[in-house]
Design an enzyme around this catalytic site. Structure first.
Site, PDB file in Angstrom:
ATOM      1  N   SER A  44       0.924  -1.169  -0.019  1.00 12.93           N
ATOM      2  CA  SER A  44      -0.052  -0.131  -0.084  1.00 12.93           C
ATOM      3  C   SER A  44       0.770   1.293   0.024  1.00 12.93           C
ATOM      4  O   SER A  44       0.380   2.531  -0.305  1.00 12.93           O
ATOM      5  CB  SER A  44      -0.914   0.100   1.340  1.00 12.93           C
ATOM      6  OG  SER A  44      -0.336  -0.111   2.553  1.00 12.93           O
ATOM      7  N   GLY A  71      -1.993  -4.313   1.175  1.00  8.84           N
ATOM      8  CA  GLY A  71      -2.146  -5.538   1.976  1.00  8.84           C
ATOM      9  C   GLY A  71      -1.196  -6.448   1.636  1.00  8.84           C
ATOM     10  O   GLY A  71      -1.032  -7.672   2.280  1.00  8.84           O
ATOM     11  N   ASN A 101       3.603  -5.665   5.825  1.00  8.30           N
ATOM     12  CA  ASN A 101       2.549  -6.543   6.272  1.00  8.30           C
ATOM     13  C   ASN A 101       2.709  -7.940   6.813  1.00  8.30           C
ATOM     14  O   ASN A 101       2.047  -8.606   7.350  1.00  8.30           O
ATOM     15  CB  ASN A 101       1.637  -6.594   5.220  1.00  8.30           C
ATOM     16  CG  ASN A 101       0.911  -5.221   4.611  1.00  8.30           C
ATOM     17  OD1 ASN A 101       0.605  -4.567   5.477  1.00  8.30           O
ATOM     18  ND2 ASN A 101       1.144  -4.948   3.433  1.00  8.30           N
ATOM     19  N   ASP A 190      -2.834   7.392   9.836  1.00  2.62           N
ATOM     20  CA  ASP A 190      -3.218   6.264  10.860  1.00  2.62           C
ATOM     21  C   ASP A 190      -2.014   5.487  11.489  1.00  2.62           C
ATOM     22  O   ASP A 190      -2.163   4.248  11.887  1.00  2.62           O
ATOM     23  CB  ASP A 190      -4.191   5.134   9.872  1.00  2.62           C
ATOM     24  CG  ASP A 190      -3.324   4.406   8.849  1.00  2.62           C
ATOM     25  OD1 ASP A 190      -2.174   4.764   8.577  1.00  2.62           O
ATOM     26  OD2 ASP A 190      -3.723   3.523   8.188  1.00  2.62           O
ATOM     27  N   HIS A 193      -0.093   4.376   7.161  1.00  2.00           N
ATOM     28  CA  HIS A 193       0.010   5.126   5.952  1.00  2.00           C
ATOM     29  C   HIS A 193       0.493   6.599   5.772  1.00  2.00           C
ATOM     30  O   HIS A 193      -0.049   7.201   6.625  1.00  2.00           O
ATOM     31  CB  HIS A 193      -1.341   4.661   5.204  1.00  2.00           C
ATOM     32  CG  HIS A 193      -1.587   3.306   5.004  1.00  2.00           C
ATOM     33  ND1 HIS A 193      -2.540   2.645   5.732  1.00  2.00           N
ATOM     34  CD2 HIS A 193      -1.102   2.489   4.031  1.00  2.00           C
ATOM     35  CE1 HIS A 193      -2.624   1.452   5.445  1.00  2.00           C
ATOM     36  NE2 HIS A 193      -1.715   1.239   4.390  1.00  2.00           N
TER      37      HIS A 193
END
Length: 241
Positions: A44, A71, A101, A190, A193
């Site tokens: 991402s 992801g 991830n 967040d 990101h």
């Protein structure tokens, strides 16, 4: 025995909409139809670059393709590489970011997975220059995953040092956080990101500089080759030759 992080696997379609495979197929189509100078592939962090104004300003003029999927783990990007995403193109530069991830794998396993991607890219595109972007920090406050990312980056720096046509680009963690080690939401909305402005600016500016330097190298080499060939032709037709 290699870890699962280094074993190519497609994403399991748990949600049942086939979205991941559809994206992979769209990348195959783009690779067949376009002639990119630069290809970015990964998770991402790569995928969301296209939502930033910086993508339009900095990267589209370089004829970039973005093969990022949110992801994705190391084994998923590896499967995509094994299954054609880099087969129909001849980019001068390839950018890889993956591994964040793989949060339930050890630092050694994640490093092994990233290096498996590096090996596969080198096999598919031996004349392209590969830029491996180090893992960014995550989580508002200092935590175990941040420490693991730091260890992975240190391992990658050692493993990739001196590797032909390969650069390791590590962004300083402090770019995203306060002096107390708290990540700013203005940089990571967040705490994982990047924001489309400040966050991606911290990544894109050094990445763009690296890419432009590499493209400049290629341009100089090509220019020198042309001049050399032209000079040889002039000598061939010169009196007495």
């Amino acid at each position: 025995m290699s870890s699962r992080a280094a074993e190519a696997q497609p994403v399991e379609d748990i949600q049942g909409d086939g979205r991941w495979m559809s994206l992979h197929n769209s990348f195959l189509h783009d690779a067949k139809e376009k002639e990119p100078e630069v290809v970015l592939i990964g998770d991402s962090i790569i995928a969301q670059m296209t939502q930033s104004k910086l993508w339009e300003q900095m990267f589209e003029p370089l004829h970039c393709l973005n093969f990022g999927i949110g992801g994705d783990r190391t084994q998923h990007v590896l499967w995509r590489i094994h299954n054609g995403e880099l087969d129909k193109i001849e980019p001068k530069v390839i950018v890889l970011h993956v591994g964040t991830n793989n949060f339930d794998d050890t630092a050694e396993q994640v490093t092994e997975g990233i290096l498996a991607n590096v090996k596969s890219i080198r096999e598919k595109q031996p004349s392209s220059h590969l830029v491996v972007v180090g893992l960014l920090p995550r989580g508002e406050k200092p935590n175990a995953l941040r420490q693991k990312h730091k260890e992975i980056n240190e391992r990658l720096a050692d493993e990739l040092q001196g590797a032909p046509l390969t650069s390791f680009l590590r962004i300083d963690d402090k770019e995203f956080m306060s002096s107390e080690g708290v990540i700013r939401r203005s940089a990571m909305y967040d705490f994982l990101h990047l924001t489309t402005d400040i966050g991606y600016q911290k990544l894109c500016e050094p990445l763009l500089e690296e890419i432009q330097n590499l493209l400049g190298t290629f341009i100089k080499v090509e220019s020198t080759s042309v001049e050399t060939a032209s000079l040889a032709g002039d000598l061939d037709h010169a009196p007495g030759n």
